[in-house]
Scaffold this active site. Structure first.
Site, PDB file in Angstrom:
ATOM      1  N   GLY A  83      18.951 -54.823  62.974  1.00 15.16           N
ATOM      2  CA  GLY A  83      20.400 -55.729  62.822  1.00 15.16           C
ATOM      3  C   GLY A  83      19.517 -56.889  62.299  1.00 15.16           C
ATOM      4  O   GLY A  83      19.192 -57.545  61.556  1.00 15.16           O
ATOM      5  N   GLN A 110      20.043 -65.608  59.208  1.00 16.18           N
ATOM      6  CA  GLN A 110      18.696 -65.161  58.077  1.00 16.18           C
ATOM      7  C   GLN A 110      19.289 -64.153  57.184  1.00 16.18           C
ATOM      8  O   GLN A 110      18.239 -64.667  56.244  1.00 16.18           O
ATOM      9  CB  GLN A 110      18.155 -63.528  59.078  1.00 16.18           C
ATOM     10  CG  GLN A 110      17.790 -63.711  60.559  1.00 16.18           C
ATOM     11  CD  GLN A 110      17.403 -62.484  60.715  1.00 16.18           C
ATOM     12  OE1 GLN A 110      18.007 -61.675  61.042  1.00 16.18           O
ATOM     13  NE2 GLN A 110      16.491 -62.372  60.929  1.00 16.18           N
ATOM     14  N   CYS A 140      10.610 -58.664  63.106  1.00 21.03           N
ATOM     15  CA  CYS A 140      11.855 -59.500  62.766  1.00 21.03           C
ATOM     16  C   CYS A 140      11.347 -59.588  61.095  1.00 21.03           C
ATOM     17  O   CYS A 140      10.564 -60.425  60.390  1.00 21.03           O
ATOM     18  CB  CYS A 140      11.746 -60.902  64.026  1.00 21.03           C
ATOM     19  SG  CYS A 140      13.162 -62.088  62.739  1.00 21.03           S
ATOM     20  N   LEU A 141      12.397 -59.719  60.373  1.00 23.21           N
ATOM     21  CA  LEU A 141      12.942 -59.571  58.467  1.00 23.21           C
ATOM     22  C   LEU A 141      12.325 -61.536  58.373  1.00 23.21           C
ATOM     23  O   LEU A 141      11.697 -61.442  57.391  1.00 23.21           O
ATOM     24  CB  LEU A 141      13.820 -58.849  58.404  1.00 23.21           C
ATOM     25  CG  LEU A 141      14.265 -57.837  57.814  1.00 23.21           C
ATOM     26  CD1 LEU A 141      15.457 -57.613  57.063  1.00 23.21           C
ATOM     27  CD2 LEU A 141      12.855 -57.070  57.043  1.00 23.21           C
ATOM     28  N   HIS A 170      17.822 -60.353  70.637  1.00 25.79           N
ATOM     29  CA  HIS A 170      16.970 -60.464  69.440  1.00 25.79           C
ATOM     30  C   HIS A 170      17.996 -61.652  68.431  1.00 25.79           C
ATOM     31  O   HIS A 170      17.901 -62.712  67.707  1.00 25.79           O
ATOM     32  CB  HIS A 170      16.227 -59.729  68.941  1.00 25.79           C
ATOM     33  CG  HIS A 170      15.544 -60.503  67.582  1.00 25.79           C
ATOM     34  ND1 HIS A 170      13.866 -60.246  67.754  1.00 25.79           N
ATOM     35  CD2 HIS A 170      15.459 -60.612  66.251  1.00 25.79           C
ATOM     36  CE1 HIS A 170      13.729 -60.343  66.741  1.00 25.79           C
ATOM     37  NE2 HIS A 170      14.433 -61.044  65.909  1.00 25.79           N
ATOM     38  N   GLU A 171      18.859 -60.476  67.930  1.00 21.78           N
ATOM     39  CA  GLU A 171      20.529 -61.175  66.915  1.00 21.78           C
ATOM     40  C   GLU A 171      20.797 -62.346  67.674  1.00 21.78           C
ATOM     41  O   GLU A 171      21.070 -63.295  67.279  1.00 21.78           O
ATOM     42  CB  GLU A 171      21.252 -60.863  67.163  1.00 21.78           C
ATOM     43  CG  GLU A 171      20.294 -58.989  66.004  1.00 21.78           C
ATOM     44  CD  GLU A 171      19.599 -59.212  64.799  1.00 21.78           C
ATOM     45  OE1 GLU A 171      19.424 -60.615  64.288  1.00 21.78           O
ATOM     46  OE2 GLU A 171      18.335 -58.265  65.223  1.00 21.78           O
ATOM     47  N   HIS A 183      18.802 -65.243  67.474  1.00 20.96           N
ATOM     48  CA  HIS A 183      18.852 -66.504  66.420  1.00 20.96           C
ATOM     49  C   HIS A 183      20.488 -67.571  65.762  1.00 20.96           C
ATOM     50  O   HIS A 183      19.990 -68.434  65.027  1.00 20.96           O
ATOM     51  CB  HIS A 183      19.265 -65.045  64.595  1.00 20.96           C
ATOM     52  CG  HIS A 183      17.385 -64.555  64.445  1.00 20.96           C
ATOM     53  ND1 HIS A 183      16.993 -65.509  63.667  1.00 20.96           N
ATOM     54  CD2 HIS A 183      17.469 -63.353  64.220  1.00 20.96           C
ATOM     55  CE1 HIS A 183      15.762 -63.998  63.603  1.00 20.96           C
ATOM     56  NE2 HIS A 183      16.279 -63.425  64.584  1.00 20.96           N
TER      57      HIS A 183
END
Lengths: 170, 181
Positions: free
Chosen positions: A47, A52, A97-98, A139-140, A143
Site C-alpha cells: 500500500g 508518500q 513503512c517505506l 495505515h495508508e 498518511h
C-alpha cells in the site's frame, strides 16, 4: 504515469494533512496511477498513500494480495477521499513503512472497518474490510492526515529495528 | 526471609550466554523474577531480579556466577535488595508513554530526560534507535514514565510542545492504556 521516489522521513510533506479532492478532479486519477506504478516497483509493498510520493492529495492504493502471507482481499484498491466510518475489533500487529525503511512497530488497529470512498472513476463506494486489508487501509489513510505509524506506538517494546530486509511494507 | 538480588551483566554477544547464566541460577535454586536482556550492536546486556532460596546467600550466588561470567567475557555486578525495596510498588502515579522521533542530533535524550526529572517524572523504560535514513540518520525514542499526577502530565505535555519545536522532532505523549483485546 510514473514510478516516483518514495519520500522518507523527515520529509516535511509526510507530516502534513492532505486536503480532500474535489469530486471529478483529474488529479485524483493521476495520483492513483503514480501510486500504482510506484507500488509495483517495490516488491512486498502492499500500500501507498499519495503524500508518500510527494502529492498532497487524499488518494491511496492498497493491494494485500501482494503480501507474502495470503489473506482475504479485494484485490487492487484505488481509493480517493477515503473515510473510515466504523472501526471495530482492535488488535496489535507489526507494521513497516517505506517512509521509515529501517523500522518496524507494533500498532493497534481495527480488524474490521467500514469505509466510504470514491474509486478511480469517482463512483461512490461503501465497503467493509477485515484483517490485514483493514490494517493496511488504516495505515495508508493515516498518511493522508500526516499521522505516521510511529505516532501510534503505545509502549517502549513496540519499536524494532528491521534486522532483515522485507516483510510487508505499507 | 525472602532475599532478592539485582544483577547486571554485559559482554560481547555470542550464543549461549543466557543458557550459561540461567544454568547457574537453576543449579542454585534461584528464581528469575524479572529480566530484561537485549543486544545492542555487538554487545549483549542482561538485567535480572533474582530471588534466592533460604539456604543460599547473595555471596554464594556471586561465587557461582563469577567463573561463568569470566568464561563468557561478561562484566557483572550484583546488589542485594533491602526489605523495603522488595516491597516497593509504584503507587499513585500515572503510566504514560512518550514517543519522539526526528533527525538525529546530540542532546535529544538529555533534554527530554531533564524535562521529565524537573517534573519529578520517573523514567521506567527507555529505548532508542538510530537508523540510517536516506537523507539523515533518524533517531527514535520510546520512553515509559510514571507521572505523579494529571496536572503534572498536562504541564509536561506543554513543555514537550516547546521542546518539539526546539529539537525539531515529532512528539507523542499519551496515557498508557491497558490493552483489552
Amino acid at each position: 504515469m510514473a514510478v516516483l521516489p518514495v519520500l522518507v522521513y523527515p520529509h516535511p510533506l509526510l507530516k502534513q494533512k492532505a486536503p480532500s479532492l474535489s469530486p471529478g478532479d483529474p488529479q485524483g486519477l493521476r495520483a492513483l496511477e503514480d501510486l500504482e506504478d510506484t507500488m509495483s516497483a517495490h516488491p512486498g509493498c502492499v500500500g501507498l498513500a499519495a503524500p508518500q510520493v510527494g502529492c498532497l492529495a487524499r488518494a491511496v492504493v492498497v493491494d494485500v494480495s501482494r503480501s507474502v502471507r495470503p489473506c482475504e482481499n479485494h484485490g487492487r484498491l484505488k481509493l480517493l477521499n477515503p473515510d473510515v466510518l466504523e472501526a471495530t475489533q482492535w488488535k496489535i500487529g507489526r507494521e513497516g513503512c517505506l517512509s521509515f525503511p529501517d523500522l518496524l512497530a507494533n500498532v493497534k488497529r481495527a480488524q474490521r472497518i467500514r469505509l466510504k470512498a470514491f474509486n478511480e472513476w469517482w463512483e461512490k463506494m461503501d465497503l467493509v474490510f477485515t484483517g490485514f486489508e483493514a490494517v493496511a487501509l488504516q495505515h495508508e489513510i493515516d498518511h493522508l492526515d500526516g499521522i505516521l505509524f510511529l505516532d501510534r506506538i503505545r509502549s517502549s517494546k513496540d519499536l524494532f529495528e528491521r534486522r532483515k530486509p522485507q516483510s510487508a511494507a505499507l | 526471609m525472602k532475599k532478592q538480588v539485582a544483577l547486571s551483566a554485559i559482554g560481547k554477544d555470542q550464543p549461549g550466554i543466557v543458557a550459561a547464566l540461567s544454568k547457574v541460577f537453576f543449579e542454585n535454586q534461584c528464581n528469575l523474577e524479572d529480566s530484561s536482556m537485549t543486544r545492542l550492536k555487538g554487545d549483549f546486556a542482561v538485567l535480572l531480579l533474582i530471588s534466592l532460596p533460604e539456604n543460599r546467600t547473595p555471596e554464594d550466588l556471586r561465587r557461582a556466577v563469577e567463573p561463568v561470567a569470566q568464561k563468557w567475557g561478561l562484566v557483572f555486578s550484583m546488589r542485594e535488595l533491602s526489605p523495603e525495596e522488595m516491597e516497593l510498588e509504584a503507587s499513585g502515579t500515572l503510566p504514560y508513554t512518550l514517543v519522539v522521533y526526528g533527525v538525529d542530533h546530540p542532546g535529544i535524550v538529555y533534554r527530554l530526560a531533564r524535562a521529565a526529572a524537573d517534573e519529578k517524572i520517573n523514567i521506567t523504560d527507555l529505548r532508542t534507535h538510530v537508523t540510517t535514513g536516506a537523507q539523515a540518520p533518524l533517531y527514535s525514542l520510546v520512553m515509559e514514565v510514571e507521572v505523579p499526577g494529571a496536572r503534572v502530565a498536562e504541564a509536561f505535555g506543554e513543555k514537550l510542545e516547546a521542546l518539539k519545536k526546539e529539537l525539531k522532532v515529532e512528539v507523542s505523549f499519551k496515557a498508557a492504556e491497558a490493552e483489552e483485546l
